[in-house]
Design an enzyme around this catalytic site. Sequence first.
Site, PDB file in Angstrom:
ATOM      1  N   GLU A 112      34.624 -36.778  -0.968  1.00 27.35           N
ATOM      2  CA  GLU A 112      33.988 -36.714   0.344  1.00 27.35           C
ATOM      3  C   GLU A 112      34.466 -35.575   1.235  1.00 27.35           C
ATOM      4  O   GLU A 112      33.696 -35.084   2.062  1.00 27.35           O
ATOM      5  CB  GLU A 112      34.217 -38.052   1.076  1.00 27.35           C
ATOM      6  CG  GLU A 112      33.520 -39.237   0.444  1.00 27.35           C
ATOM      7  CD  GLU A 112      32.015 -39.148   0.571  1.00 27.35           C
ATOM      8  OE1 GLU A 112      31.507 -38.859   1.667  1.00 27.35           O
ATOM      9  OE2 GLU A 112      31.338 -39.338  -0.454  1.00 27.35           O
ATOM     10  N   SER A 490      29.102-106.247   0.354  1.00 30.50           N
ATOM     11  CA  SER A 490      30.304-107.095   0.345  1.00 30.50           C
ATOM     12  C   SER A 490      31.571-106.332   0.688  1.00 30.50           C
ATOM     13  O   SER A 490      32.627-106.947   0.895  1.00 30.50           O
ATOM     14  CB  SER A 490      30.463-107.756  -1.026  1.00 30.50           C
ATOM     15  OG  SER A 490      29.377-108.628  -1.278  1.00 30.50           O
TER      16      SER A 490
END
Length: 816
Positions: A112, A490
């Site tokens: 770059e 239950s």
Amino acid sequence: MNEEFCDRFLLFYEVTNPEPRKRSFLKTCLRFLTIASILCTTIAVTGAYLLYQTIASDLPDISQLREVKLQVPLAVYSEDEQLIAQFGKKKRIPIPGNRIPKKLAEAFIAAEDHRFFSHPGIDYKGLIRAGVQLIRTGKKRQGGSTITMQVARNFFLSPEKTYLRKIKEIILALEIESQLSKQEILSLYLNKIYLGHRAYGIGAAAQIYYGKTVDQLTIEESAMMAGLPKAPSRFNPVTNPERALKRRNYILTRMHNLQYLDQKELDQALEQPVIARIHSDSIELHAPYIAELVRQKMVKKFGPHSLTSGYKVYTTVKSELQIAARSALRRALHEYDERHGFRGIEAQSGLAATASEGDILERLKGFRKVGDTLPALVRAVNKDSIDVRVLGKERTHLAWDKMTWARKYINQNEREALARSPDQVLSIGDIIRVRKGRTGNWRLAQIPEVSGALISLNPADGAMVALVGGYDFYRSKYNRATQARRQPGSGFKPILFTKALEEGFTLSTMINDAPIVYMNPWTDEEWRPQNYSGKYYGPTRLRIALRKSRNLVSIRLLRQIGIEKVAQTAISFGLPTDQVPRTLSMALGSGSATPLQMARAYSVFANGGFLIEPYLVSRVETLDGELVEEAFPRIACPHCGDLSSGNNMFAPRVVSPRVNYLMTSLLQDVIRRGTAVRANRLGRKDLAGKTGTTNEQRDAWFNGFSPALTAITWLGFDLPKPLGKGETGSRAALPMWIYYMEKALEGFPEEKSRVPKGIETLYINQSSGFLTSASDPEAVPELFREGFVPGQRNSETVDANRLSDETENDQLESLF
């Protein structure tokens, strides 16, 4: 015009003046040109300065870069710091400047901005080159931007390509260079840039493309990543490997030319093939339902920005227990599913046995992994097996005994006759689902239609140690562990029995198990509750009634105690008021509760009588490790005595030690000799719990605990419908609990309950419930609280059993 005037003036001057006058004229012209040049330069400089001031006044403060907050995903971890999930659109793993590998930095500089360490933020040669290109072609040329200029653009400017933006870039780059070091600028750049596939920065890119950390990257891998900023799609090693290879090799050569690599390193790197592929997030623990709970909590408390602020959330989940919970739930759902038959293949591909591998993979592409099941295509049907090609796996083989369960489904209670060979079940070209069995062999499978949930708490402080909200989160994000409000059946009875003991009933109290008919005075409708077996057993001790889950005993017990008293007890166990009905059906669990709420309620029994508050997040930290939240749960302390009373460190006591001890004994009896007797295979004496089944078997529960863990399992359809004949809590939900506790309790020694003061053991006659001697052939030991020991005549039993159905109807009419 100026030249013609000078010529005429010179001619006139030469005629009328001698030589010195000619020299004076030249001096005047030179002075004129000098003044003009100075004037033009001044105007240009002044204009440039005014333009700079105008633009600079709108530019951001560069000092912000010293405090920059990069968007970093929210990370969720287990108690043992296993990564569960990351949230945020941008994947980023910030790398401090001093931890960026030298070769990786050099690769990006070579690609770059090779003059990065020598220019002042602007590469004049590059800008001139771009300017010449613009003059020659009339087109803007990409390039001329230094790393510093890219930092300016990425942090402060929009991506639009205009001359004004370029000027702003230049000004910002000069400012950045004046305030930050080169190393700081490079670190900002490498952590910010987009590198494809949602990867921002080198840390995320290294993980996504190579499954590595940056310090593990090779030279060629570093060069490959350095080629991405220019065009993340065009030079992507996954989607365009040929172009990416050329770009990589160009960068490697540049690194060699810049003396970052010697010839040997270059040659070795150039020989390496492209090996990049997409690596999924480095998730270490699969717990998406937990991750989503954390995400919702963080957004609610800290706002949407919490998903991109780099928070680290540490949960109370134990990775080994979470793995056990997921495995237990999926196994139980598959077992239920196989009991009810084969609903058919996924699709018919139309491919023959000679189809190519490419054609097979193309057909399988439209199907994905769901839970433990993988799509597979039948290649051959043999006498006692089938050959299949499993998606993502090699060609394999399913033995006939791994598919004999596949009787055709008719409805929840019916299946067709048993098939005798594979060709009665499957054909060549069928697309089916398979899963690995416990022995590691493939077996025929299907995606369960039934749903389930498992939640496990540490009863001492409420920490959620495992949670699974369904078979597959990506198929259904509905979290049944925390959101599904279902009838507990239950499973509610232990709360009722707790209140009975508090009201003076004993474990030997006899209640009549006989038919009951109640009339609704407003609708003239009858309610005829029954036991699950449809049978009646006459006078029954409370211990037997809970062990065998006798419905009619529970209804009579509720009537004698009073509905509102029991409702308040349920609320004290943590059940919300609006989920507790004020009718006799409450005795049978007709209210509603989530598995998490049931886990909280049963933790009361497990921890000695205290109501804890479930919690999931133990602490929250910032990206830098700063603590922003920490949990301080109120703990159950059964042996702290009066110290726990009124102390905010301790959870409130809701059941006395003696009543809690008796209830634990009852619930242990359910496992030893009752509806949960299958759990005895775990070989422990410190387990307790209660099955739960609702009308028409629409919900199946098991609510159980040891002193170390509470675990609740639920199984049912999201849109309630019968599970099928015989699919009770004992058959459908209890196995899930057993599979989980078998793994979860490894390493937990068996604990014997401490007997609180004021508990004594006496002999009773098992038929009458009255006190007796040890020599009585029907004598059995029973536990009692001091002051609540029955005499020679059980007045409670007599009163209860003398109530006729007519009397009960008269007294209960007002409850409907």
